[in-house]
Scaffold this motif. Structure first.
Motif, PDB file in Angstrom:
ATOM      1  N   GLU A 194      -3.051 -47.806  32.690  1.00  0.00           N
ATOM      2  CA  GLU A 194      -2.307 -46.849  33.985  1.00  0.00           C
ATOM      3  C   GLU A 194      -4.188 -46.331  34.505  1.00  0.00           C
ATOM      4  O   GLU A 194      -3.426 -45.766  36.106  1.00  0.00           O
ATOM      5  N   SER A 195      -4.683 -46.180  34.229  1.00  0.00           N
ATOM      6  CA  SER A 195      -6.151 -45.897  34.837  1.00  0.00           C
ATOM      7  C   SER A 195      -7.210 -47.053  35.121  1.00  0.00           C
ATOM      8  O   SER A 195      -7.295 -48.508  34.206  1.00  0.00           O
ATOM      9  N   GLU A 196      -7.913 -47.250  36.578  1.00  0.00           N
ATOM     10  CA  GLU A 196      -8.485 -48.081  36.722  1.00  0.00           C
ATOM     11  C   GLU A 196      -9.989 -47.719  35.438  1.00  0.00           C
ATOM     12  O   GLU A 196     -10.490 -47.131  35.225  1.00  0.00           O
ATOM     13  N   SER A 197     -10.681 -49.072  34.565  1.00  0.00           N
ATOM     14  CA  SER A 197     -11.943 -49.249  34.432  1.00  0.00           C
ATOM     15  C   SER A 197     -13.020 -49.225  35.334  1.00  0.00           C
ATOM     16  O   SER A 197     -12.831 -49.813  36.120  1.00  0.00           O
ATOM     17  N   PHE A 198     -13.875 -48.710  34.442  1.00  0.00           N
ATOM     18  CA  PHE A 198     -14.960 -49.267  35.407  1.00  0.00           C
ATOM     19  C   PHE A 198     -16.186 -49.441  34.504  1.00  0.00           C
ATOM     20  O   PHE A 198     -16.191 -48.993  33.218  1.00  0.00           O
ATOM     21  N   SER A 199     -17.217 -49.939  34.715  1.00  0.00           N
ATOM     22  CA  SER A 199     -18.561 -50.039  33.701  1.00  0.00           C
ATOM     23  C   SER A 199     -19.321 -49.352  34.017  1.00  0.00           C
ATOM     24  O   SER A 199     -19.495 -48.269  34.833  1.00  0.00           O
ATOM     25  N   ARG A 200     -20.088 -48.919  33.361  1.00  0.00           N
ATOM     26  CA  ARG A 200     -21.108 -47.866  32.967  1.00  0.00           C
ATOM     27  C   ARG A 200     -21.707 -48.332  34.196  1.00  0.00           C
ATOM     28  O   ARG A 200     -22.305 -47.223  35.469  1.00  0.00           O
ATOM     29  N   ASP A 201     -22.589 -49.319  34.313  1.00  0.00           N
ATOM     30  CA  ASP A 201     -23.599 -49.433  36.193  1.00  0.00           C
ATOM     31  C   ASP A 201     -22.460 -49.629  37.225  1.00  0.00           C
ATOM     32  O   ASP A 201     -23.686 -48.274  38.063  1.00  0.00           O
ATOM     33  N   GLU A 202     -21.331 -49.427  37.228  1.00  0.00           N
ATOM     34  CA  GLU A 202     -20.490 -49.299  38.432  1.00  0.00           C
ATOM     35  C   GLU A 202     -20.794 -47.428  38.493  1.00  0.00           C
ATOM     36  O   GLU A 202     -20.564 -47.279  39.369  1.00  0.00           O
ATOM     37  N   ILE A 203     -20.079 -46.858  37.517  1.00  0.00           N
ATOM     38  CA  ILE A 203     -21.187 -45.183  37.475  1.00  0.00           C
ATOM     39  C   ILE A 203     -21.897 -45.084  37.417  1.00  0.00           C
ATOM     40  O   ILE A 203     -22.390 -44.187  39.122  1.00  0.00           O
ATOM     41  N   VAL A 204     -22.761 -45.302  37.097  1.00  0.00           N
ATOM     42  CA  VAL A 204     -24.394 -45.316  37.070  1.00  0.00           C
ATOM     43  C   VAL A 204     -25.166 -45.751  37.678  1.00  0.00           C
ATOM     44  O   VAL A 204     -25.892 -44.889  39.517  1.00  0.00           O
ATOM     45  N   GLY A 205     -24.908 -46.821  38.716  1.00  0.00           N
ATOM     46  CA  GLY A 205     -25.549 -47.286  39.727  1.00  0.00           C
ATOM     47  C   GLY A 205     -26.953 -48.587  39.049  1.00  0.00           C
ATOM     48  O   GLY A 205     -27.421 -47.753  38.212  1.00  0.00           O
TER      49      GLY A 205
END
Length: 90
Positions: free
Chosen positions: A76-87
């Motif tokens: 029910e939640s969107e997943s993000f990669s580490r790179d998307e979060i950290v940049g």
């Protein structure tokens, strides 16, 4: 080998007894099944470990963590990669 030795060197476990209402037990059972635990005991052990390891977290914090974890497990939640979060610099 003594009776307390196990094949994988886990510490000996002790049984404890607790009393809960039938309604609360139904909530516990629904939760461990929904969250993918193998048993009620596994769910309760992990819950107790979390409470002991993180005594500074408030009850509200635990509720928020549980809600996010449930959303993640159920998709029910969107997943993000580490790179998307950290940049990245790329």
């Amino acid at each position: 080998m003594s009776n307390t030795d196990t094949a994988n060197d886990e510490p000996e476990k002790t049984n404890i007894n607790i009393r809960v209402t039938e309604a609360f037990l139904e909530d516990i059972d629904a939760t461990w099944r929904e969250e993918g635990y193998n048993s009620r005991s596994e769910f309760i052990r992990e819950s107790l470990r979390d409470a002991v390891r993180h005594p500074d977290l408030s009850r509200e914090s635990w509720k928020e963590i549980a809600a996010v974890e449930h959303a993640r497990r159920t998709g029910e939640s969107e997943s993000f990669s580490r790179d998307e979060i950290v940049g990245t610099d790329e």
